[in-house]
Write an enzyme that holds these catalytic residues in place. Structure first.
Site, PDB file in Angstrom:
ATOM      1  N   GLU A 174       0.993  -1.267   0.101  1.00 48.79           N
ATOM      2  CA  GLU A 174      -0.265   0.043   0.213  1.00 48.79           C
ATOM      3  C   GLU A 174       1.247   1.177   0.462  1.00 48.79           C
ATOM      4  O   GLU A 174       0.681   2.800  -0.320  1.00 48.79           O
ATOM      5  CB  GLU A 174      -0.918   0.343   0.968  1.00 48.79           C
ATOM      6  CG  GLU A 174      -1.591  -1.059   0.814  1.00 48.79           C
ATOM      7  CD  GLU A 174      -2.936  -0.794   0.090  1.00 48.79           C
ATOM      8  OE1 GLU A 174      -3.165   0.520  -0.889  1.00 48.79           O
ATOM      9  OE2 GLU A 174      -2.827  -1.851  -1.087  1.00 48.79           O
ATOM     10  N   SER A 457     -54.662 -19.762  34.200  1.00 55.47           N
ATOM     11  CA  SER A 457     -54.142 -20.669  35.710  1.00 55.47           C
ATOM     12  C   SER A 457     -53.255 -20.751  36.408  1.00 55.47           C
ATOM     13  O   SER A 457     -52.867 -21.357  36.664  1.00 55.47           O
ATOM     14  CB  SER A 457     -55.190 -21.854  35.194  1.00 55.47           C
ATOM     15  OG  SER A 457     -56.258 -21.923  34.621  1.00 55.47           O
TER      16      SER A 457
END
Lengths: 773, 165
Positions: A174, A457
């Site tokens: 790079e 319930s």
């Protein structure tokens, strides 16, 4: 002429002024970024670690799957075994475990040797020392992260922690003159210009690392002269203000290196984990060269899509490194021989999004979205990813199955059937799995923690707990008691209330066990009246219910809107012998730099005596063994299981809440906009619960509900509740708190032994006792 | 007939027990040391005990957070390991939050039931915890019981990690 010179001078001044202004402005921009927060790092949430130990069922815990998800790669060779690799042949599994940071200590890298016998991990050794290990950890798995809008993930690294060969590889390809130029490499620009002219197109770039960094940090990808000029000026400013190492470090952390699903992989630290399943320090030369190779086009050159193409590019990088004398011939040759081997792509888990939201809500206010999306915190959660995956899979597949089996569950044009499943450890309150809905992408509303739904319930056990708890004058009743399931009428401000049973029948005088096992509304409503509704509400709150409870007669049969999570906590208190745990979703929050920030310790409080909790558990075991949840037994689930089905009015909500000695699980199924399901809970919620428990335990639940010393086990005659001695016509085992045991013996027993020379009562009692011994 | 034999046997046993002198006085025997239990129980319990021992090691070295984490891992493997709860209770009572420690002790006590070997530590930790939260009159009798049961370990009213080990 003088006029012209003056104009030129003025123009020069104006140009100079404009340039100076631009430089000052850009300088401000650069300084603000570099001297403020350089990167926004999403905080990560990690699972509880996997613990290996001799005797563990390694198949049940999906050990190989866990290794693969953690990025471990299988090796064909036993020795040497590279870091992050495992080898399995026959009964031997070797794992070169990576080092990892734990909130309170660092676990070193080590090679673990596991001997496997069938599904059992029979022995566990450290390969280097040959020492037997009692337990060993695998690193926690990633549960998810709190992303900002850019959806980038990175692991920040210090330049000093990055191997030299990775820096060399990147510079070679790079910016080979990085250490010579001052931000802009004019020699390289000229070279690129000549090359591009020759090729009659753009083939080479002249950008330095610093320019690339500036472009990524501050500028758009637009290709214009003005942007290029800005880039060059900013690169010069950056170079004039900051050291080369600081610039390099910023670049190494910023650079885009691939895509993991919708998450962008930035920086070499994150890329090392993504491609090689290891930290950046442990990268080899060919691996470093590969990372440098893909910078040019991370997706086009990804080794996950075309390994051969990546290898060619990697080899080019290696040759450049040799050409620039960054490596020698031997290193080059060895690196070129290495094939391209990368970790399997493990998509970031999507199953735990509801859990991440619940965790965020449980964190102190200090940890707002801004902190969580930028500070890179590590949050060590309580989640068991294996159970979480099982829960998510179970909810998705079972809902689809239900819709197929019951077409009325697929309303036209309305909302879809939804569900929640939450599982926690009753002793510690740790949430180990949480699925707040069917599809997080479509609805982020968490039905486990945010939805209050009629409990039906599943509320009833609180009534029984209140009735069985000893008060000043002892408990209202014992498990040998009977209750009346006969018509009841109560005047309330809303009119006359006449509770009905699910089967629209009345069952007369029934044992208390049967009343709960069959979920009789009328018997329970009567019991609620006997205990007192205020006492029932108080008991529910004590066990862990936080929602407001209406003190109306129908509360006894569940006329209260509750969240699944609070129900899970209340049942956890029963499972935990009356000790109420604090819900926990995380253990530690750690800042990578500052260290531990937050701990969430185990918190609990005794709120009910262990004996009463055990009696209620025993009742709820009956529900599973003989009652409305007997389908669990028919499905082959064995071991200690207690639970309760629940269906709200008009069958709008289906529940099953149940527990084993080590896990409490709540399943709710219904529609977001209340509408009738038309099916009872046992047909809807129970199958989801059942399947999840099977996945969690393999179908055999270990352990036992421990009977506390204050509870006695006695034989009674069921009809009368009297002690059953030898000769009693019928008998069953029952549990009693000390001091509440029946004092009478079953009627007629003594009469059967007249004064005809047969043994007397005391003699028979001892005989009975000896027989039992 | 069987009753007569039984009553005679019971009487003899009572006489024999009354004549014997217990070496340790009212509460004979050594107090509980967790190292004795490291290899006892099913695989999960044994692994959990190893983690408890690692936690006690860390505690002895003054690394409280690491110790606490080890105890939590021990509970991850076996949430009903009473000794993990006991170690966690000891740590909280003497080095952390005594209220929290007393809650952990409740859990340990519930799991240990009437285990005589653990009675000294259960009483002592409870006593020390109650004293620490300002309930000295309630705590003192427990501490006294602990000192009677295990004079060496509880002489100073504190149970170190090494003494529980």
């Amino acid at each position: 002429m003088r006029w012209f010179a003056g104009a030129l001078l003025l123009l020069g001044f104006a140009g100079g002024f404009a340039t100076a202004r631009m430089v000052v402005r850009l300088d401000g921009v650069v300084r603000e970024r570099f001297e403020g927060r350089l990167f926004r790092v999403p905080s990560r949430v990690l699972s509880a670690p996997t613990i290996l130990y001799p005797g563990l069922d390694w198949k049940q815990v999906d050990l190989l799957g866990t290794l693969q998800r953690l990025g471990y790669r299988e090796s064909a060779e036993r020795k040497p075994l590279g870091l992050g690799r495992y080898y399995q042949r026959g009964a031997e599994l070797r794992v070169h475990r990576r080092a990892f940071e734990h909130p309170t200590r660092a676990e070193p890298a080590r090679t673990l040797v596991l001997r496997l016998e069938g599904s059992v991990l029979s022995e566990l050794f450290d390969a280097d020392s040959g020492r037997e290990l009692g337990a060993a950890f695998l690193e926690p798995e990633l549960v998810g992260a709190y992303y900002g809008p850019d959806h980038e993930q990175r692991e920040l690294v210090r330049v000093g922690d990055v191997p030299r060969h990775l820096i060399d590889a990147i510079l070679a390809v790079e910016d080979q003159r990085f250490h010579e130029h001052g931000g802009v490499d004019f020699r390289r620009i000229v070279g690129a210009l000549v090359a591009n002219l020759r090729a009659r197109g753009i083939r080479q770039g002249g950008s330095t690392l610093t320019q690339q960094l500036v472009k990524n940090f501050f500028l758009t990808p637009e290709r214009s002269l003005e942007r290029k000029l800005q880039e060059a000026v900013m690169a010069l400013i950056v170079e004039s203000r900051y050291e080369k190492d600081a610039i390099l470090e910023a670049y190494l952390n910023e650079i885009y290196l691939g895509q993991r699903g919708s998450t962008a992989v930035h920086g070499v630290g994150e890329a090392s984990h993504f491609y090689f399943g290891k930290g950046v320090r442990d990268l080899t030369l060919p691996e470093s060269a590969l990372i440098a190779a893909i910078i040019k086009s991370p997706n086009g050159l990804s080794p996950h899509t075309d390994a051969e193409r990546t290898r060619k590019r990697r080899d080019l990088v290696l040759e450049l490194m040799r050409e620039q004398r960054r490596i020698d011939d031997a290193a080059l040759a060895a690196a070129l021989r290495e094939p391209v081997r990368v970790a399997k792509v493990t998509p970031e888990p999507r199953e735990a999004r509801y859990f991440l939201d619940a965790l965020q809500r449980q964190l102190p206010d200090f940890y707002g979205s801004d902190t969580l999306t930028t500070e890179g915190l590590q949050i060590y959660s309580t989640l068991d990813l294996r159970l979480q995956r099982a829960a998510a899979r179970t909810v998705a597949e079972e809902l689809a199955r239900l819709e197929k089996g019951y077409p009325k569950l697929v309303p036209e044009g309305g909302s879809r059937l939804e569900a929640c499943l939450v599982a926690l450890r009753p002793q510690t309150g740790e949430v180990v799995a949480l699925v707040g809905g069917r599809d997080y992408a479509k609805s982020q509303f968490d039905r486990c923690t945010q939805a209050r739904r009629p409990a039906g319930s599943v509320f009833k056990p609180f009534v029984y707990a209140a009735a069985l708890e000893p008060g000043a004058g002892g408990p209202l009743l014992t498990l040998a008691a009977w209750v009346e399931d006969v018509p009841l009428e109560l005047e309330t401000p809303a009119g006359t209330w006449r509770p009905k049973n699910f089967d629209h029948q009345f069952h007369g005088r029934v044992p208390i066990r049967e009343a709960l096992e069959r979920s009789y509304n009328v018997a329970t409503a009567r019991l609620g009246q006997q205990v007192g509704i205020a006492e029932v509400a108080e008991m529910a709150h004590r066990l862990g219910i936080e929602s407001p409870l209406p003190e109306v007669p129908s509360l006894a049969i569940g006329a209260a809107d509750l969240t699944p999570l609070e129900l899970a906590r209340a049942y956890a208190t029963l499972a935990n012998g009356g000790i109420r745990p604090q819900i926990r979703t995380f253990e530690d929050v750690v800042d990578p730099v500052a260290g531990a920030l937050e701990r969430q310790p185990i918190e609990s409080e005794r709120v009910l005596d262990g004996g009463t909790a055990y009696l209620v558990t025993s009742l709820l075991e009956g529900v599973v063994d003989r009652g409305t949840a007997a389908a669990l037994r028919r499905a082959g689930l064995v071991g200690p299981i207690a639970g309760k089905t629940g269906t709200s009015n008009d069958e709008r909500d289906a529940w099953f809440v149940g527990y084993t000695p080590e896990l409490v699980m709540v399943v709710w199924v219904g529609f977001d906009e209340p509408r009738s399901l038309g099916v009872a809970a046992s047909g809807i919620a129970l199958p989801i619960w059942s399947r999840f428990l099977r996945e969690a335990t393999g179908g055999t639940v270990r352990g036992a509900f421990l009977r506390p010393p204050e509870v006695d086990e006695l034989e009674i005659e069921p009809e009368t509740g009297a002690l059953a001695l030898v000769g009693c016509p019928s008998r069953r085992t029952e549990y009693f708190l000390h001091g509440t045991e029946p004092v009478s013996t079953c009627p007629g027993w003594a009469d059967r032994f007249g004064p005809d020379g047969a043994p007397g009562l005391l003699e028979r009692l001892f005989d009975s006792w000896l027989d039992r011994l | 007939m069987r009753l007569g034999v039984l009553l005679a046997s019971a009487l003899a046993a009572l006489v024999a027990a009354g004549c014997r002198t217990a070496p340790g006085g009212r509460f004979p025997g050594e107090p509980l040391h967790l190292a004795q239990l490291a290899s006892v129980g099913d695989p999960a319990r044994r692994a959990s005990m190893r983690l408890v021992m690692a936690g006690l090691d860390a505690d002895e070295r003054g690394r409280g957070a690491e110790a606490s984490s080890s105890y939590q891992r021990a509970l991850q493997v076996d949430p009903n390991n009473p000794y993990a709860w006991l170690a966690l209770a000891r740590q909280e009572v003497f080095e952390g939050d005594p209220d929290r420690g007393l809650a952990h002790l409740d859990k340990a006590q519930a799991l240990l039931g009437t285990d005589e070997r653990a009675a000294a530590h259960l009483a002592g930790i409870r006593g020390a915890g109650l004293v620490a939260i300002g309930r000295r009159p309630l705590g003192e009798p427990f501490l006294r019981e602990a000192r009677e049961r295990a004079p060496r370990a509880w002489a100073d009213g504190v149970l170190d990690a090494s003494e529980l080990r």
